[in-house]
Enzyme design. Structure first.
Site, PDB file in Angstrom:
ATOM      1  N   CYS A 129      15.502  12.064  29.201  1.00  0.00           N
ATOM      2  CA  CYS A 129      14.529  13.104  29.535  1.00  0.00           C
ATOM      3  C   CYS A 129      14.796  13.555  30.963  1.00  0.00           C
ATOM      4  O   CYS A 129      14.922  12.727  31.861  1.00  0.00           O
ATOM      5  CB  CYS A 129      13.106  12.565  29.396  1.00  0.00           C
ATOM      6  SG  CYS A 129      11.876  13.756  29.929  1.00  0.00           S
TER       7      CYS A 129
ATOM      8  N   ASN B 134      18.195   8.209  23.379  1.00  0.00           N
ATOM      9  CA  ASN B 134      17.504   7.507  22.295  1.00  0.00           C
ATOM     10  C   ASN B 134      18.459   6.497  21.692  1.00  0.00           C
ATOM     11  O   ASN B 134      19.669   6.631  21.809  1.00  0.00           O
ATOM     12  CB  ASN B 134      17.149   8.491  21.181  1.00  0.00           C
ATOM     13  CG  ASN B 134      15.942   9.284  21.505  1.00  0.00           C
ATOM     14  OD1 ASN B 134      16.056  10.358  22.072  1.00  0.00           O
ATOM     15  ND2 ASN B 134      14.790   8.763  21.172  1.00  0.00           N
TER      16      ASN B 134
ATOM     17  N   HIS C 268       9.895   6.139  18.617  1.00  0.00           N
ATOM     18  CA  HIS C 268      10.921   6.923  19.338  1.00  0.00           C
ATOM     19  C   HIS C 268      11.294   6.074  20.551  1.00  0.00           C
ATOM     20  O   HIS C 268      10.544   6.017  21.527  1.00  0.00           O
ATOM     21  CB  HIS C 268      10.286   8.264  19.720  1.00  0.00           C
ATOM     22  CG  HIS C 268      11.109   9.167  20.578  1.00  0.00           C
ATOM     23  ND1 HIS C 268      11.604  10.373  20.132  1.00  0.00           N
ATOM     24  CD2 HIS C 268      11.492   9.085  21.879  1.00  0.00           C
ATOM     25  CE1 HIS C 268      12.254  10.984  21.114  1.00  0.00           C
ATOM     26  NE2 HIS C 268      12.187  10.218  22.185  1.00  0.00           N
TER      27      HIS C 268
END
Ligand code: HMG
Ligand code: MG
Length: 317
Positions: free
Chosen positions: A249, A258, A216
């Site tokens: 985040c 991402n 990730h």
């Protein structure tokens, strides 16, 4: 030897939108999931059952999950940091339309490889977080759900700075000890580079089989594709990606989204690696959500493919 097939876990509706400052109506989130599954994505992280005071954008979690019309073969996941979150995710909404997702197939607990980020993100130490996750794992398994565990800040932390592979392995071992089924090595702030990604991945692979390990990578420093390639070399074949490169985040300031699903698809398909996802339809979806949010498309491949289409239209005209 590269894998011949890769599974992409689309995290755009959750990781992508959780950090969005403007309100995004539930109807748009639901439509995003529908478009993603129509493009061929089979694993979709839909929302998170966290405190609405901490992450207001995910406050409509129940409405969004219930609004998603299940597509055959698609698995839906949600984040559940504690039992309260799991119970809310499992509360069957009797008003949900027939055929709706209603309940997830999979839940995600999220720990950090650094103490500083654990406190900032989920307000407790690493050890306390794992203690909190243990009953979540038990209850999720009893309800027939798979549990993924995310190890945040595996390649760097906004509070502590560098993070060692030993610290990553420590958390991986703890997650394994409470029965978490799958572990994700997460570069929350995107500072990781390929050798670090491989070192962290190696530690995850000491405790989990290839099929239960994923990467990730946030693309803040433009390293995500390189990190994915480094993991592919090790045989890793599951990666989280976010349509249009959405996200970040809320507790890692400046961290961008991402890696964009379109960019990863372009690389994988160019390497002859199958994903089952239709790149053109995914680019349509990326352009659509970028338009909804009123911002330019965040992916290189998406922009290039849109430009090529524009050129083709001009020629045709
Ligand atoms: P806390 O304040 O320590 O929890 O938060 P608490 O148990 O003391 O409860 C405080 C209040 O929150 C109470 O409400 C609870 O009912 C409520 P009040 O009495 O004040 O009205 N509450 C909840 N409400 C709804 N759903 C829940 C829930 N739990 C408690 N599940 C908590 C602890 C974990 C809840 C909080 O810190 C939180 O929600 N944090 C959000 C973390 C988050 O969503 N971060 C972003 C996702 S993680 C991520 O992006 C990383 C990842 O992508 C991988 C990577 O890139 O690294 C996965
Ligand atoms: Mg993330």
């Amino acid at each position: 030897m590269f894998p011949t097939q890769v599974t992409l876990v689309e995290v755009g509706p959750r990781d992508g939108l959780q950090n969005e400052a403007q309100p995004v109506p539930a109807a748009h989130k639901i439509e995003l999931v529908h478009r993603l599954q129509a493009a061929g994505l089979k694993e979709i992280e839909v929302t998170s059952f966290v405190s609405p005071k901490w992450v207001p954008q995910m406050a409509d979690n129940t409405e969004v999950l219930a609004g998603v019309k299940r597509a055959p073969g698609v698995r839906y996941s949600v984040l559940t940091p504690n039992l309260k979150g799991l119970e809310a995710a499992l509360a069957d909404d009797p008003t949900a339309p027939a055929g709706s997702a209603r309940r997830p197939d999979e839940v995600v607990v999220f720990a950090a490889a650094s103490e500083g980020f654990s406190r900032r993100n989920i307000n407790c130490s690493i050890a306390e977080s794992v203690e909190r996750f243990a009953p979540v794992v038990t209850a999720a398994h009893a309800a027939g759900l798979k549990v993924r565990g995310a190890v945040s800040c595996a390649l760097g932390c906004p509070v502590q700075g560098p993070v060692s592979a030993d610290e990553v392995e420590h958390v991986v071992r703890l997650l394994k000890s409470i029965g978490v089924d799958h572990v994700g090595v997460c570069d929350t702030i995107g500072t990781g580079t390929p050798r670090a990604a491989q070192a962290a991945m190696e530690r995850a692979l000491k405790h989990y089989p290839l099929v239960e390990v994923s990467g990730h990578f946030h693309d803040t420093y433009g390293q995500a594709l390189a990190n994915i390639l480094a993991c592919l070399e090790m045989g890793v074949h599951t990666f989280d990606t976010s349509v249009a490169g959405l996200g970040g985040c809320p507790y890692a300031k400046g961290a961008t989204g991402n890696v964009a699903t379109e960019d990863v698809l372009f690389m994988l398909h160019g390497m002859g690696i199958a994903t089952g996802v239709d790149l053109d339809r995914l680019v349509d979806t990326a352009a659509w959500i970028a338009g909804v949010l009123g911002r330019p498309l965040g992916s290189r491949a998406g922009r290039a493919l849109m430009a090529r289409r524009g050129a083709a239209v001009e020629v045709a005209a």
